[in-house]
Motif scaffolding. Structure first.
Motif, PDB file in Angstrom:
ATOM      1  N   GLU A   1      11.174  70.909  93.953  1.00 13.92           N
ATOM      2  CA  GLU A   1      12.183  70.733  94.224  1.00 13.92           C
ATOM      3  C   GLU A   1      12.563  68.775  93.280  1.00 13.92           C
ATOM      4  N   PRO A   2      13.454  68.868  92.906  1.00 16.82           N
ATOM      5  CA  PRO A   2      13.929  67.713  92.024  1.00 16.82           C
ATOM      6  C   PRO A   2      14.115  66.606  93.389  1.00 16.82           C
ATOM      7  N   TYR A   3      14.492  65.551  92.769  1.00 15.58           N
ATOM      8  CA  TYR A   3      14.237  64.618  93.941  1.00 15.58           C
ATOM      9  C   TYR A   3      15.022  63.208  92.729  1.00 15.58           C
ATOM     10  N   TRP A   4      15.619  62.906  93.067  1.00 15.35           N
ATOM     11  CA  TRP A   4      16.348  61.451  91.801  1.00 15.35           C
ATOM     12  C   TRP A   4      14.443  60.099  92.173  1.00 15.35           C
ATOM     13  N   ARG A   5      14.680  59.616  91.025  1.00 10.25           N
ATOM     14  CA  ARG A   5      13.974  58.751  90.951  1.00 10.25           C
ATOM     15  C   ARG A   5      13.924  57.329  91.222  1.00 10.25           C
ATOM     16  N   GLN A   6      15.187  57.159  91.294  1.00 12.96           N
ATOM     17  CA  GLN A   6      15.553  56.223  91.958  1.00 12.96           C
ATOM     18  C   GLN A   6      17.457  56.277  92.657  1.00 12.96           C
ATOM     19  N   ASP A   7      17.306  55.210  93.177  1.00 10.03           N
ATOM     20  CA  ASP A   7      18.844  55.636  93.923  1.00 10.03           C
ATOM     21  C   ASP A   7      20.168  55.798  92.831  1.00 10.03           C
ATOM     22  N   VAL A   8      21.222  56.714  93.650  1.00  8.28           N
ATOM     23  CA  VAL A   8      22.105  56.751  92.347  1.00  8.28           C
ATOM     24  C   VAL A   8      23.138  56.149  91.884  1.00  8.28           C
ATOM     25  N   PRO A   9      23.381  55.677  91.297  1.00  7.48           N
ATOM     26  CA  PRO A   9      24.641  54.493  91.187  1.00  7.48           C
ATOM     27  C   PRO A   9      25.663  54.467  91.659  1.00  7.48           C
ATOM     28  N   SER A  10      26.140  55.798  91.294  1.00  6.91           N
ATOM     29  CA  SER A  10      27.185  56.625  90.835  1.00  6.91           C
ATOM     30  C   SER A  10      27.407  58.075  91.199  1.00  6.91           C
ATOM     31  N   PRO A  11      28.559  58.906  92.442  1.00 12.02           N
ATOM     32  CA  PRO A  11      28.404  59.928  91.588  1.00 12.02           C
ATOM     33  C   PRO A  11      28.636  61.088  89.899  1.00 12.02           C
ATOM     34  N   HIS A  12      28.988  60.060  89.391  1.00 11.34           N
ATOM     35  CA  HIS A  12      29.065  60.403  87.743  1.00 11.34           C
ATOM     36  C   HIS A  12      28.437  60.905  87.750  1.00 11.34           C
ATOM     37  N   VAL A  13      27.066  59.859  87.935  1.00 13.57           N
ATOM     38  CA  VAL A  13      25.748  60.258  87.283  1.00 13.57           C
ATOM     39  C   VAL A  13      24.936  61.254  88.527  1.00 13.57           C
ATOM     40  N   ALA A  14      25.509  61.825  89.261  1.00 15.65           N
ATOM     41  CA  ALA A  14      24.683  62.760  89.897  1.00 15.65           C
ATOM     42  C   ALA A  14      24.725  63.917  88.984  1.00 15.65           C
ATOM     43  N   THR A  15      26.091  63.672  89.333  1.00 20.25           N
ATOM     44  CA  THR A  15      26.765  65.031  88.180  1.00 20.25           C
ATOM     45  C   THR A  15      26.123  65.157  87.340  1.00 20.25           C
ATOM     46  N   ALA A  16      26.261  63.945  86.142  1.00 17.73           N
ATOM     47  CA  ALA A  16      25.287  64.421  84.298  1.00 17.73           C
ATOM     48  C   ALA A  16      24.278  64.920  85.294  1.00 17.73           C
ATOM     49  N   CYS A  17      23.698  64.385  85.872  1.00 15.81           N
ATOM     50  CA  CYS A  17      22.310  64.878  86.307  1.00 15.81           C
ATOM     51  C   CYS A  17      22.167  66.972  86.362  1.00 15.81           C
ATOM     52  N   GLY A  18      23.545  67.435  86.488  1.00 17.15           N
ATOM     53  CA  GLY A  18      23.317  68.229  87.096  1.00 17.15           C
ATOM     54  C   GLY A  18      23.227  68.695  88.617  1.00 17.15           C
ATOM     55  N   ALA A  19      23.708  67.474  89.591  1.00 16.01           N
ATOM     56  CA  ALA A  19      23.659  67.905  90.630  1.00 16.01           C
ATOM     57  C   ALA A  19      25.527  67.887  91.633  1.00 16.01           C
ATOM     58  N   GLY A  20      25.586  68.313  92.244  1.00 15.15           N
ATOM     59  CA  GLY A  20      26.921  68.257  93.224  1.00 15.15           C
ATOM     60  C   GLY A  20      27.702  67.449  93.709  1.00 15.15           C
ATOM     61  N   GLY A  21      26.298  66.172  93.462  1.00 15.57           N
ATOM     62  CA  GLY A  21      26.829  64.538  93.950  1.00 15.57           C
ATOM     63  C   GLY A  21      25.869  63.812  94.249  1.00 15.57           C
ATOM     64  N   PRO A  22      25.446  62.378  95.108  1.00 14.91           N
ATOM     65  CA  PRO A  22      24.087  61.939  95.561  1.00 14.91           C
ATOM     66  C   PRO A  22      22.995  61.926  96.433  1.00 14.91           C
ATOM     67  N   ASP A  23      23.635  63.455  97.106  1.00 10.99           N
ATOM     68  CA  ASP A  23      23.593  63.927  98.854  1.00 10.99           C
ATOM     69  C   ASP A  23      22.516  65.203  98.259  1.00 10.99           C
ATOM     70  N   ASP A  24      22.629  65.686  96.780  1.00 13.03           N
ATOM     71  CA  ASP A  24      22.207  67.145  96.754  1.00 13.03           C
ATOM     72  C   ASP A  24      20.848  66.397  96.536  1.00 13.03           C
ATOM     73  N   PHE A  25      20.547  65.500  96.531  1.00 15.47           N
ATOM     74  CA  PHE A  25      18.546  65.052  95.612  1.00 15.47           C
ATOM     75  C   PHE A  25      18.229  63.959  96.998  1.00 15.47           C
ATOM     76  N   LEU A  26      17.290  64.017  97.389  1.00 16.58           N
ATOM     77  CA  LEU A  26      16.764  62.883  97.885  1.00 16.58           C
ATOM     78  C   LEU A  26      15.781  62.360  97.307  1.00 16.58           C
ATOM     79  N   VAL A  27      15.581  60.363  97.648  1.00 18.16           N
ATOM     80  CA  VAL A  27      14.916  60.113  96.153  1.00 18.16           C
ATOM     81  C   VAL A  27      13.412  60.610  97.169  1.00 18.16           C
ATOM     82  N   LEU A  28      12.301  60.093  96.549  1.00 18.27           N
ATOM     83  CA  LEU A  28      11.128  61.273  96.975  1.00 18.27           C
ATOM     84  C   LEU A  28      10.331  60.627  98.053  1.00 18.27           C
ATOM     85  N   PRO A  29      10.500  59.400  98.659  1.00 19.46           N
ATOM     86  CA  PRO A  29       9.766  59.445 100.096  1.00 19.46           C
ATOM     87  C   PRO A  29      10.941  59.782 100.696  1.00 19.46           C
ATOM     88  N   GLU A  30      12.254  60.010 101.032  1.00 19.60           N
ATOM     89  CA  GLU A  30      12.619  61.170 102.208  1.00 19.60           C
ATOM     90  C   GLU A  30      12.962  62.214 102.044  1.00 19.60           C
TER      91      GLU A  30
END
Length: 248
Positions: A140-169
């Motif tokens: 599974e993918p996870y965010w390596r750090q908190d995503v600063p914006s929805p734009h960054v999330a979509t540029a990473c191939g996600a639908g938005g910041p909530d698509d993935f969690l940071v590793l501890p979560e």
């Protein structure tokens, strides 16, 4: 029933359809302490590298299920190449509804949790095939750090910041589903590079050979933008790993 053709063009040279190198896949098999005769179900098995190499190196047996006709044929060819056709079988089918007829020792979905509608549903699906005390693998993918914006999330191939969690979560999510995390093997930026950059050469070689194909414009657009997008956003923000789980 098949994958869209762009997927098989993009990853035509890949034996592993996720950000793992062969060394990391081998490290995962060693970490799990696999023994001869371990039965495995691999949903969304791609080109079968995990099952085939683990059958060769550890003596596991099992079944891989994938919706791609191209990848399923590649998996069967790989099994023949490694002389493990007596131990592993590959089925062309929709993995999202596949349950083993007999409980298995290890049930895996490595990098395709959309087959269950996300992590929760995929864990539930795999658990239907897993024997009591067995091991489940989720890639599974996870965010390596908190995503600063929805734009960054979509540029990473996600639908938005909530698509993935940071590793501890993400690890906490597995615990909330009633599972202990008993092993992890994580991709690093080098293995991401090998997975992602190999796609660009595949795309370019295909485009050179098929300039008049109906997908040529789509391939050209992707090849023109994807390397920069990957370097600017995905490489820094998106992680990926395989998590071994056991029910509490």
């Amino acid at each position: 029933m098949d994958l869209p053709r762009i997927f098989t063009i993009r990853e035509s040279s890949h034996r592993i359809h996720n950000p793992f190198t062969a060394d990391k896949l081998a490290a995962l098999g060693q970490a799990l302490r696999l023994t001869p005769g371990t039965s495995v179900l691999d949903l969304a098995s791609g080109s079968g590298e995990m099952l085939c190499t683990w059958a060769r190196d550890h003596g596991v047996t099992g079944t891989g299920v994938d919706i791609s006709t191209v990848f399923t044929e590649q998996a069967r060819a790989r099994a023949a190449e490694l002389e493990v056709t007596d131990r592993v079988t590959f089925v062309h089918s929709d993995a999202s509804g596949f349950v083993s007829q007999e409980p298995v020792d290890l049930a895996a979905c490595v990098g395709a949790t959309w087959i269950g509608g996300g992590v929760d549903g995929t864990v539930e699906l795999l658990n239907r095939s897993l024997r009591p005390g067995g091991v489940m693998l989720i890639g599974e993918p996870y965010w390596r750090q908190d995503v600063p914006s929805p734009h960054v999330a979509t540029a990473c191939g996600a639908g938005g910041p909530d698509d993935f969690l940071v590793l501890p979560e993400l690890i906490e999510q597995f615990g909330g589903l009633g599972f202990d995390v008993v092993e992890i093997v994580l991709a690093d930026q080098d293995s991401w590079d090998r997975y992602q950059a190999a796609q660009w050469l595949n795309l370019r070689r295909w485009l050179d050979d098929n300039p008049g194909d109906e997908l040529a414009a789509e391939v050209r657009a992707e090849l023109s933008t994807d390397p920069v997008r990957y370097a600017r956003y995905q490489r820094e923000h998106l992680g990926w790993g395989v998590f071994a789980l056991m029910a509490r």
